[in-house]
Design a protein around this motif. Sequence first.
Motif, PDB file in Angstrom:
ATOM      1  N   GLY A   1       0.847  -1.367  -0.137  1.00 57.54           N
ATOM      2  CA  GLY A   1       0.226  -0.091   0.026  1.00 57.54           C
ATOM      3  C   GLY A   1       0.811   1.401   0.092  1.00 57.54           C
ATOM      4  O   GLY A   1       2.243   1.196   0.127  1.00 57.54           O
ATOM      5  N   GLU A   2       0.167   2.392   0.026  1.00 57.15           N
ATOM      6  CA  GLU A   2       1.096   3.662  -0.122  1.00 57.15           C
ATOM      7  C   GLU A   2       1.966   3.900   1.197  1.00 57.15           C
ATOM      8  O   GLU A   2       3.348   4.154   0.816  1.00 57.15           O
ATOM      9  N   ASN A   3       1.830   3.319   2.443  1.00 49.61           N
ATOM     10  CA  ASN A   3       2.542   3.442   3.313  1.00 49.61           C
ATOM     11  C   ASN A   3       2.695   2.025   4.156  1.00 49.61           C
ATOM     12  O   ASN A   3       2.523   1.856   5.304  1.00 49.61           O
ATOM     13  N   ASP A   4       2.722   1.050   3.318  1.00 52.74           N
ATOM     14  CA  ASP A   4       2.448  -0.437   3.852  1.00 52.74           C
ATOM     15  C   ASP A   4       3.455  -1.356   3.140  1.00 52.74           C
ATOM     16  O   ASP A   4       3.307  -1.438   1.940  1.00 52.74           O
ATOM     17  N   TYR A   5       4.365  -1.843   3.513  1.00 49.17           N
ATOM     18  CA  TYR A   5       5.548  -2.664   3.070  1.00 49.17           C
ATOM     19  C   TYR A   5       5.641  -3.767   3.873  1.00 49.17           C
ATOM     20  O   TYR A   5       5.831  -3.837   5.122  1.00 49.17           O
ATOM     21  N   TYR A   6       6.321  -4.709   2.927  1.00 49.80           N
ATOM     22  CA  TYR A   6       6.711  -6.197   3.632  1.00 49.80           C
ATOM     23  C   TYR A   6       8.267  -6.367   3.083  1.00 49.80           C
ATOM     24  O   TYR A   6       8.382  -6.404   1.926  1.00 49.80           O
ATOM     25  N   LEU A   7       9.008  -6.476   4.109  1.00 51.09           N
ATOM     26  CA  LEU A   7      10.375  -6.568   3.802  1.00 51.09           C
ATOM     27  C   LEU A   7      10.822  -8.011   4.097  1.00 51.09           C
ATOM     28  O   LEU A   7      10.573  -8.560   5.129  1.00 51.09           O
ATOM     29  N   VAL A   8      11.468  -8.706   3.370  1.00 49.70           N
ATOM     30  CA  VAL A   8      12.080  -9.981   3.358  1.00 49.70           C
ATOM     31  C   VAL A   8      13.734  -9.902   3.371  1.00 49.70           C
ATOM     32  O   VAL A   8      14.144  -9.246   2.376  1.00 49.70           O
ATOM     33  N   SER A   9      14.218 -10.685   4.284  1.00 54.16           N
ATOM     34  CA  SER A   9      15.875 -10.702   4.446  1.00 54.16           C
ATOM     35  C   SER A   9      16.156 -11.731   4.814  1.00 54.16           C
ATOM     36  O   SER A   9      15.348 -13.055   4.927  1.00 54.16           O
ATOM     37  N   ALA A  10      17.617 -12.044   4.992  1.00 49.57           N
ATOM     38  CA  ALA A  10      18.194 -13.330   5.094  1.00 49.57           C
ATOM     39  C   ALA A  10      17.536 -14.065   6.463  1.00 49.57           C
ATOM     40  O   ALA A  10      17.426 -13.281   7.445  1.00 49.57           O
ATOM     41  N   GLY A  11      17.403 -15.366   6.516  1.00 48.03           N
ATOM     42  CA  GLY A  11      16.876 -16.090   7.567  1.00 48.03           C
ATOM     43  C   GLY A  11      17.794 -16.316   8.579  1.00 48.03           C
ATOM     44  O   GLY A  11      17.284 -16.239   9.870  1.00 48.03           O
ATOM     45  N   ALA A  12      18.876 -16.044   8.377  1.00 42.94           N
ATOM     46  CA  ALA A  12      20.191 -16.169   9.521  1.00 42.94           C
ATOM     47  C   ALA A  12      20.000 -15.026  10.507  1.00 42.94           C
ATOM     48  O   ALA A  12      20.649 -15.048  11.535  1.00 42.94           O
ATOM     49  N   TRP A  13      19.448 -13.989   9.943  1.00 47.74           N
ATOM     50  CA  TRP A  13      19.700 -12.658  10.642  1.00 47.74           C
ATOM     51  C   TRP A  13      18.460 -11.849  11.165  1.00 47.74           C
ATOM     52  O   TRP A  13      18.505 -10.612  10.987  1.00 47.74           O
ATOM     53  N   THR A  14      17.591 -12.718  11.639  1.00 45.38           N
ATOM     54  CA  THR A  14      16.266 -11.979  12.069  1.00 45.38           C
ATOM     55  C   THR A  14      16.571 -10.755  13.261  1.00 45.38           C
ATOM     56  O   THR A  14      16.158  -9.709  13.109  1.00 45.38           O
ATOM     57  N   ALA A  15      17.185 -11.401  14.340  1.00 44.77           N
ATOM     58  CA  ALA A  15      17.222 -10.227  15.417  1.00 44.77           C
ATOM     59  C   ALA A  15      18.460  -9.229  14.927  1.00 44.77           C
ATOM     60  O   ALA A  15      18.210  -7.896  15.385  1.00 44.77           O
ATOM     61  N   TYR A  16      19.363  -9.374  14.061  1.00 44.11           N
ATOM     62  CA  TYR A  16      20.364  -8.378  13.544  1.00 44.11           C
ATOM     63  C   TYR A  16      19.486  -7.483  12.839  1.00 44.11           C
ATOM     64  O   TYR A  16      19.738  -6.341  13.020  1.00 44.11           O
ATOM     65  N   ASP A  17      18.835  -7.800  11.994  1.00 42.56           N
ATOM     66  CA  ASP A  17      18.013  -6.977  11.075  1.00 42.56           C
ATOM     67  C   ASP A  17      17.010  -6.349  11.661  1.00 42.56           C
ATOM     68  O   ASP A  17      16.716  -4.889  11.577  1.00 42.56           O
ATOM     69  N   ALA A  18      15.952  -7.014  12.913  1.00 46.33           N
ATOM     70  CA  ALA A  18      15.438  -6.160  13.228  1.00 46.33           C
ATOM     71  C   ALA A  18      15.832  -5.146  14.108  1.00 46.33           C
ATOM     72  O   ALA A  18      15.191  -3.856  14.231  1.00 46.33           O
TER      73      ALA A  18
END
Length: 831
Positions: free
Chosen positions: A555-572
């Motif tokens: 949506g205009e201000n609604d995003y779904y981000l996909v990144s590497a599975g090994a790095w969930t807490a790191y990315d968050a």
Amino acid sequence: MKTHVKALVVGGGAVGNGIAYHLAKAGWDTMLVERDELTSGSTWHAAGLLPLFNMGYATTHIHKYSVDFYKSLEAETGLNAGFAVVGNLRMAQCAERMDEYMLYSSVAETAGVYHEFLTPAQMKERWPLLRTEDLVGALYHPQDGYINPADVTQAMAKGARQHGVTIERKVQVDGYKWTGSEWIVSCTRMVEQGGNLIGSEEKFEIRAEHVVTATGNHAQRTARLLGIKIPAIPVEHQFIVTEPDPMLVEYRKNNPEHPVLRDADAKWYVREERGGWILGPYEKGAPARFEYSVPDSFRADLFPLDLERIEAEYMSMIHRLPSSEVVGLKDDFNGPICYTPDGNPLVGPVPGLRNMWIAEGFSFGITAAGGTGYYLAQMMVNGEAEIDMASLDPRRYGNWMTTEYAARKNEECYDHVFILHHPDEEREAARPLRTAPVYDRQKALGAQFGQVNGWERPIYYGPLNAPEDFDHKSRSFRRGGWWQYAVDEAKAIRETAGLIDATAFTKHVVKGPGATAFLDWFTCNTLPKVGRINLTYALTPAGTTRTEYTIVRNGENDYYLVSAGAWTAYDADYLRKCAEDKAPEFGYIEIHDVTTQWGVFAIAGPNARKILAEVIKDEFPETALSNKRFPWLSARRIELGMCPVNAIRVAYTGELGWELHHPIEMQRYLWDLLLKAGEKHGMKLVGARAQNWLRQEKSYRAFGNELGRDASPLEAALDRFVDLKKDFQGKQAMLDIGIRSKCCTLLIDGPADTDPWGKEALLLDGVKIGRLTSGGYSVAFGKQIGMGYVRPDLAEVGTKLKVRMNLELWDAVVVEDSPFDPSNARIRVDG
């Protein structure tokens, strides 16, 4: 005593003093506090070995820096650090151990670590007390050896004081409070009473802009004070000291000291000690200790020795050094040494907290202390280290990690110090733990599992009637038993279709009035339009690559981000901290980690559209998956049978394909539906190893391999994903860096039984000019393939280089990006 400093280091062992020294040298006003005496933790009973050997790129650099740094300390401080540069001899009883050493040799070459290979005859000639007839060879580091842990710690402490560090002993930290601009650290003055340390009535506070904890065995107490999890738990390590060995004493009258001896296949190290020997085994059954806290009464104390537990290793020492059979035991030590589940220490920022850093979980703390201080100081002072420190980042473990998990994995890690560290190794303790709903179905179909961030994921599908030890036997430094299965899976993706479980992918929802402005600043590529996707990168303030994202704009201000599975807490953690910083400027932003809410299947191959057409529910099913209605790099909500799916038309394998993001509770239903539909179209189940090969044929960079905090997206040759017309975090720093080295893809005419692992050195005219970061086998080209970094002038298509594998040099040529289907015709094909 000082009460306001730029940086406060908590913990006065070797690691803490190394950090304080380097922070002060970098110009920061630094203070160190220690609850007892300097070196009173694990430092005092450490054996003081300085092994350069390590399979990790970052850790190799850390160890090398330490060894070089310790040699310079006496000239700077006037204190002898007690460094005995006697060398390190790592023996091999079997050919496979030599394979390990040959792979390490290439890692060492990339980091500039000198080493030699010796034959059994050469060993016997130099060190006649050794029994060598049952050895096949050895790896020798003449430049390392061992050091006195107390002496090197005191030398670093003196150097730190010379650079202005204030060191306070008998100060215990009792609490941490963040004010928004600094930490208030509550302290108690400790006093000695009856041999114990107890807190006095003297309470005070220290204010610090930054805090680093290096609390060693007390890491669990530190975790409670900070309200976080730290998977650093000690394991018992014992070593024994013998009486003088008469034959050794006689030998030493006319000969130099033996190197530190390591019989890795026998699981021990040995070095000389005043005419006798020190034996340090890494035996099975060593228990974790202090899983929750260290008793107040435990100071420079030890545990009772368990000789029965190390009997096999002791007898092995006698076999290797026959003269030691007649000597008695002089002393013994059994003390706590911290470990982590993967053996790497935890070095870097604390998740969820500002300006709080940890340096915990050091099983080789003396070896790593100097280098950790050097590179952590770079991270704190400059924003990033000159090497990618992600493999040591504390955020590589998420909140799913528990005390029980850490304790059992740390015991396994201790036991595995000297096992063969195959690149395809999958350790078994505490598994399975995190499983997707289809885990049992996959296992019944022959799935062999690897672990990523605690998740079980298929790495390949083996034979259904394999013997119980099949997976174990498949591990190798060369092409293991799994290799042909991965080849068949890769061919299926290229020829028919394959189904991959990618549930472990990290997934975040970012939405709210400020989401668009924030993500536009946070990432370097143009944001996609609604219903479309983009590949993009979040940069560090230093201009290097922090995270790779596939961004879906719902949506205009609604995003779904996909990144590497090994790095969930790191990315968050990085995502949330950056959003918090920019919220006043951009407005309200919501961030939700939805990783465990959505499963992901990736279906790819020439028949992928036909398979999905069998099960899609749509008003016009014959055109629902066409380029017109579902173009490449777009996202749509579709229905597959009774399962609602957020489908993304993208494939990490470079074929026509979709990622099928589905409610996790419907995963078994969707799995069964897809397998039934795929039967008549030749669909095969595919694991992570084949996928890794296929993505290299498309030159798709992987985070943690080609992408990391030591190279920018421009150096990764990802210019097409960088929009220089807009402003984004790290842009100017990225431009200021320039192109120091460049990523490229290479096809390799290598040995018939070995593929590169992504650790190998690249050479031109015998000179190292780069290194591989990924490697494998290409089914499309019928030869080895790899990706890596070279000097910018050598990244041109057609450049001929050499890659070192099994100690030999093999031809490699730089090829165009995406050597397989460079026009992406197969991905865009209509139907």
